[in-house]
Design an enzyme around this catalytic site. Structure first.
Site, mmCIF file in Angstrom:
data_model
loop_
_atom_site.group_PDB
_atom_site.id
_atom_site.type_symbol
_atom_site.label_atom_id
_atom_site.label_comp_id
_atom_site.label_asym_id
_atom_site.label_seq_id
_atom_site.Cartn_x
_atom_site.Cartn_y
_atom_site.Cartn_z
ATOM 1 N N GLY A 159 0.771 -1.229 0.000
ATOM 2 C CA GLY A 159 0.000 0.000 0.000
ATOM 3 C C GLY A 159 0.803 1.279 0.000
ATOM 4 C CB ILE A 160 0.111 4.522 1.705
ATOM 5 C CG1 ILE A 160 -1.231 4.828 1.021
ATOM 6 C CG2 ILE A 160 0.874 5.817 1.984
ATOM 7 C CD1 ILE A 160 -2.201 5.615 1.878
ATOM 8 C CE1 TYR A 218 -7.787 3.694 9.622
ATOM 9 C CE2 TYR A 218 -9.297 5.467 9.024
ATOM 10 C CZ TYR A 218 -8.122 4.774 8.815
ATOM 11 O OH TYR A 218 -7.273 5.157 7.802
ATOM 12 C CE LYS A 221 -4.821 5.786 10.262
ATOM 13 N NZ LYS A 221 -3.376 5.513 10.035
#
Length: 255
Positions: free
Chosen positions: A19-20, A161, A165
């Site tokens: 991914g990122i 989540y 964050k």
């Protein structure tokens, strides 16, 4: 441009197996950095692929496996990186998880796992990285947060989540201020909807078209589109930027 060059720098990237994190690790190598790659043991195949891409750009790669919730794993990885590549000067903390549960029925274990991985894991990563960087008196850290740390995503039941964050964003600002006079810059990168493994989860698969429609640029970001903003935050082009949350969301939070 020299302002954006990472020539001669040594970086560590957590979550580098997919991914990122994987895209950013490769991008750092392309910009001139040698890169230590950290991820879970089960991401070994992805780490190997990342290492191949890094060395393909003529840079050194070092692979370390472990868990960002284990301080000893991170300490060992940083020590290995410094032995093998040199003094650590850059770090990107991209390791994280995502899932969705209604808040009223969410198990405490699911809440705690999310916070432990996404927030405590970032803190422990920053702590290990800064312990090395402070010795050298210089460094730059980018923590991958999310636009979900600033807004609530319509249709997604992910209070845990979002909270994790939001914590990463505030943690980044707090650490930036603690270390501002000691040579270390700390910033957060907050992607919008991005086609990473997290957004290939079954619970969001049917909503990808909706996500694109709700984004002013009318599409989902590719993971590679997080590379440039990260390079900026790590490079001398951002020498006066610290404690900032750079939102890269195709305009989503402007509406």
């Amino acid at each position: 441009m020299k302002l954006f060059s990472l020539e001669g720098e040594v970086a560590v990237v957590t979550g580098a197996g997919s991914g990122i994190g994987q895209a950013i690790a490769i991008g750092l190598a392309e910009a001139g950095a040698d890169v230590a790659l950290f991820d879970l043991e089960q991401q070994s195949a992805g780490l190997t692929e990342t290492a191949i891409q890094v060395t393909g750009h003529g840079r050194q790669a070092l692979v370390a496996t472990g868990d960002v919730t284990h301080a000893d794993d991170l300490a060992a990885a940083i020590a290995s990186a410094e032995r093998g590549l040199g003094a650590l000067s850059l770090a990107v903390n991209a390791a994280g998880i995502a899932n969705a549960f209604p808040a009223e029925t969410m198990a405490l274990s699911d809440w705690e796992r999310m916070i432990r991985t996404n927030l405590t894991g970032v803190f422990l990563s920053c702590q290990a990285e800064a312990q090395a960087m402070l010795v050298h008196g210089r460094g730059a850290i980018v923590n991958v947060a999310s636009m979900s740390g600033s807004i609530v995503n319509r249709g997604l039941t992910q209070a845990h989540y979002n909270s994790s964050k939001a914590g990463v964003i505030q943690l980044s600002k707090s650490l930036a201020m603690e270390w501002v006079g000691r040579g270390i810059r700390v910033n957060a990168l907050s992607p919008g909807y991005t086609l990473s493994p997290m957004n290939r989860r079954p619970e969001v698969a049917e909503q990808l078209k909706v996500f694109a429609q709700e984004t002013p640029m009318a599409r989902i970001a590719a993971v590679d589109e997080m590379v440039g903003p990260t390079l900026f935050l790590l490079s001398q082009a951002a020498s006066f930027v610290t404690g900032h949350d750079l939102v890269v969301d195709g305009g989503f939070t402007a509406w």
